[in-house]
Design a protein around this motif. Structure first.
Motif, short mmCIF file in Angstrom:
data_model
loop_
_atom_site.label_atom_id
_atom_site.label_comp_id
_atom_site.label_asym_id
_atom_site.label_seq_id
_atom_site.Cartn_x
_atom_site.Cartn_y
_atom_site.Cartn_z
N SER A 142 0.86 -1.18 0.00
CA SER A 142 0.00 0.00 0.00
C SER A 142 0.90 1.22 0.00
O SER A 142 1.89 1.27 0.74
N PHE A 152 -2.35 4.06 -3.35
CA PHE A 152 -2.90 2.83 -3.95
C PHE A 152 -2.58 1.63 -3.08
O PHE A 152 -1.72 1.69 -2.18
N SER A 153 -3.25 0.54 -3.39
CA SER A 153 -2.98 -0.73 -2.73
C SER A 153 -3.02 -1.82 -3.80
O SER A 153 -3.95 -1.84 -4.61
N LYS A 154 -2.04 -2.69 -3.82
CA LYS A 154 -1.97 -3.75 -4.84
C LYS A 154 -1.59 -5.06 -4.16
O LYS A 154 -0.74 -5.09 -3.28
N ASP A 185 -0.57 7.26 -8.86
CA ASP A 185 -2.00 7.22 -8.55
C ASP A 185 -2.55 5.80 -8.60
O ASP A 185 -3.75 5.58 -8.42
N GLY A 186 -1.68 4.84 -8.85
CA GLY A 186 -2.09 3.44 -8.84
C GLY A 186 -2.44 2.88 -10.21
O GLY A 186 -2.66 1.68 -10.34
N SER A 187 -2.51 3.75 -11.21
CA SER A 187 -2.86 3.24 -12.55
C SER A 187 -1.72 2.39 -13.09
O SER A 187 -0.54 2.68 -12.86
N TRP B 235 -5.85 -6.63 -8.92
CA TRP B 235 -4.82 -6.38 -7.91
C TRP B 235 -5.33 -6.62 -6.49
O TRP B 235 -4.86 -6.02 -5.54
#
Lengths: 361, 294
Positions: A142, A152-154, A185-187, B235
């Motif tokens: 995160s 973001f979180s992945k 931004d997580g994209s 994800w």
């Protein structure tokens, strides 16, 4: 028996000529002088809270030593110091001091005295001014800004082995052999899986925003150091070097600030590569355990700190791999950073400032 | 006769499929499970299991090649710390990776292979946990899934059935715990089941996720859940089998599973709930309710 005055003068003249021939005619090449400006013992040094109030945020320099961390200014005033709870993610003007349980994480801004609690658990690292919290099973991350803003979180179907930030791009290396690139931004930006080896796994990832290059250490039998050009759409392979002494653990790998050089740890040495001509330039031997390194292209210098039997070996090399100096300090190596041409070195409980002066012919 | 032969062949096929999946050995002696695959872990699922053992030695579940060693503590700005503590990852045949976390110390640098009889480490409390436990995770790297280790390890002889604490239906009309409800208005409801499995280990009782939940209404299969494997979708980890919900969607409260929606028509309804643990123990509860027309 006395020596005649004439003989004495002749002897001095001959010696003077010899000295001139041997030394005076030697061209002094440009180089660096390293001057230890100050050393403070963080355990015993008093915090200068009066100074801290009048010092701008840019002058707060982070450091860590054996059991504590904090901020100093360039003159060696200790602006803040606290014990490390278990480990610390330390940024330029913020930090996240965390316990072994990895819970109740808080980013703190000591300059403005702000607190930013994080909503996740795990171990944080600081990269490129942001904080990345690795999940408890190491398969997720995160991201938060230094002001605690969630980015973001992945989660991934594999263990995370490496993470680096280059400008606006976050690169995450995985044990399944993939490197995934995200914007802050997580994209999703791009991914790559260099399938070159009997076992495909990523052990090190470095990004350079200056040169838009990515370096990846990957694979077992053989292991490669691969250099890519990357952009928002993908990777283009520039070169691939086989690693002669492969590792089956995290590999330290980093670009120089200008992106023109790459440092890469192997089991026995540090490989240095020019990213311009994409050839392995030379190897710097390691005698102990590599803790950190840095490449300062403006001064053509490479700095390496190693741990050897609970002491620190600090080595300075030229950009061509010639060793300028090697010094041993008592205490385990803790910190190596650079600010405005000065080095800050933490060993044991001591913090040293080493000023670098460039001299030319 | 043809049907009998067909059933025999089918049975043999399933037997061989099941028997080949139980191909690994426990990494510790006298294992006790204290956290199961699919239990809530932070904002996601537990993608492995945590094992307590009175013995300390950790062995591989099968002969394997070391593909990663990590130390819990990172020094220098380029390393990542490991919340899983000191860990070792072995690569096995068929694309399976086994991850051994929370070890007492990092494994030896110069050992690239471990046989099943070798000791690869000692159970520790490194990483985020405080208790002396082994974390075991299995990844099928060919299909990029986390596989429930308990499906591939020998049974541990657990004979206690899971705890089924309650079933409730909720909508804008209100929440109806079925154990206290005899009449309910017709309509669409969200089904929640409060259940968990229990294990005693290390002097404490541990709650953990069951293996599967199945719901039948008037004999018709409605909602179900099983923790065979987890996959990554957008994800985030989700169970591979439907409902593919993220942990924050599936778990409304600790050990309360939101399985999905059911529509109740006027008349009598029998709601049957089957909860299974990983050893095959089953808890069954049937609720009979009257569904009114308004």
């Amino acid at each position: 028996m006395s020596i005649g005055r004439g003989f004495l003068f002749r002897a001095i003249a001959i010696i003077a000529v010899l000295v001139y021939v041997l030394l005076g005619s030697y061209t002094i090449k440009p180089g660096n002088a390293y001057i230890q400006e100050w050393t403070i013992n963080v355990e015993t040094e008093a915090i200068d809270s009066d100074s801290a109030e009048g010092i701008s945020a840019e002058e707060w320099l982070p450091f860590r030593v054996e059991d504590s961390f904090g901020f100093v200014n360039a003159e060696g005033r200790l602006l803040q110091s606290s014990p490390i709870e278990w480990n610390i993610a330390l940024g330029k003007g913020s930090y996240c001091n965390y316990t072994k349980q990895g819970i109740n994480l808080v980013i703190r801004d000591p300059i403005r005295d702000y607190l930013y609690p994080l909503s996740v658990e795990g171990y944080p690292v600081e990269r490129g001014g942001d904080y990345f919290v690795l999940s408890q099973d190491l398969t997720g991350v995160s991201a938060f800004s230094a002001a605690g803003e969630f980015l973001f979180s992945k989660e991934f179907s594999s263990i995370i082995t490496s993470l680096d930030v280059g400008g606006d791009t976050v690169g995450i290396g995985l044990l399944n052999g993939r490197v995934e690139l995200f914007a802050k931004d997580g994209s999703y930006r791009a991914g790559i899986r260099p399938e070159t080896s009997r076992i495909n796994a990523v052990y090190g990832t470095a990004l350079s925003s200056a040169s838009q290059k990515a370096a990846i250490v990957h694979g077992i039998d053989p292991q490669f150091l691969s250099l890519y050009q990357f952009d928002d759409t993908g990777f283009q392979l520039l070169s691939q070097i086989e690693v002669s002494e492969p590792k089956r653990s995290q590999v330290k790998i980093a670009f120089s600030e200008n992106g023109e050089y790459l440092l890469c740890e192997t089991a026995t040495d540090v490989q240095v590569m020019s990213t311009e001509d994409q050839i392995e330039s030379f190897k710097l031997p390691l005698s102990g355990t590599l803790v950190d390194f840095d490449f300062y292209p403006e001064l053509d210098s490479i700095y390496i700190i190693e741990e050897e039997q609970e002491s620190t070996v600090f080595s300075i090399y030229s950009a061509e791999g010639r060793r300028y100096s090697q010094e041993e300090f008592s205490g385990r190596p803790q910190w190596l950073s650079r600010s405005e041409g000065n080095l800050y070195l933490g060993t044991g409980s001591l913090l040293r400032k080493v000023a670098i002066e460039r001299f030319s012919k | 006769m043809k049907n009998i032969i067909f059933m025999l062949v089918l049975s043999l096929f399933f037997y061989s499929a099941v028997s080949t999946s139980y191909s690994f050995e426990w990494p510790v002696k006298d294992p006790r499970i204290v956290s199961t695959f699919g239990s809530r872990a932070g904002k996601s699922y537990n993608k492995g299991i945590e094992i307590f053992s009175s013995s300390e030695a950790v062995s591989p579940i099968e002969a394997g090649e070391v593909v990663l060693r990590c130390s819990e503590y990172a020094r220098g700005v380029h390393d990542l710390p490991s919340p899983l503590g000191n860990l070792t990852v072995l690569q096995h045949e068929r694309g399976i990776q086994s991850i051994y976390g929370q070890l007492a110390s990092p494994t030896m640098e110069d050992v690239p292979f471990y046989d099943i009889t070798d000791q690869l480490g000692i159970i520790g409390s490194s990483g985020t946990i405080e208790a002396q436990l082994l974390y075991l995770q299995l990844i099928d790297s060919e299909v990029n899934r986390f596989v429930n280790p308990l499906l591939s390890l020998p049974s541990i002889g657990d004979t206690s059935e899971p705890q089924l604490k309650g079933v409730s239906l909720s909508s804008a009309k209100g929440s109806f715990p079925l154990e206290n409800t005899t009449t309910i208005p017709q309509g669409r409801y969200e089904l929640s089941i409060n259940t968990f499995d229990e294990s005693s280990a290390g002097g404490a009782v541990h709650r953990m996720a069951p293996y599967s939940i199945k719901v039948y209404i008037n004999g018709e299969a409605k909602d179900s859940l099983s923790f065979e494997s987890l996959t990554i979708r957008d994800w985030s980890a989700v169970p591979t089998a439907p409902p593919a919900l993220e942990a924050s969607q599936l778990y409304s409260r600790p050990w309360e599973f939101k399985l999905g929606d059911v529509t109740l028509q006027p008349g009598e309804a029998a709601v049957e709930v089957f909860v299974n643990d990983f050893s095959g123990n089953e808890a069954i509860q049937t609720y009979r309710i009257e569904v009114s027309a308004n």
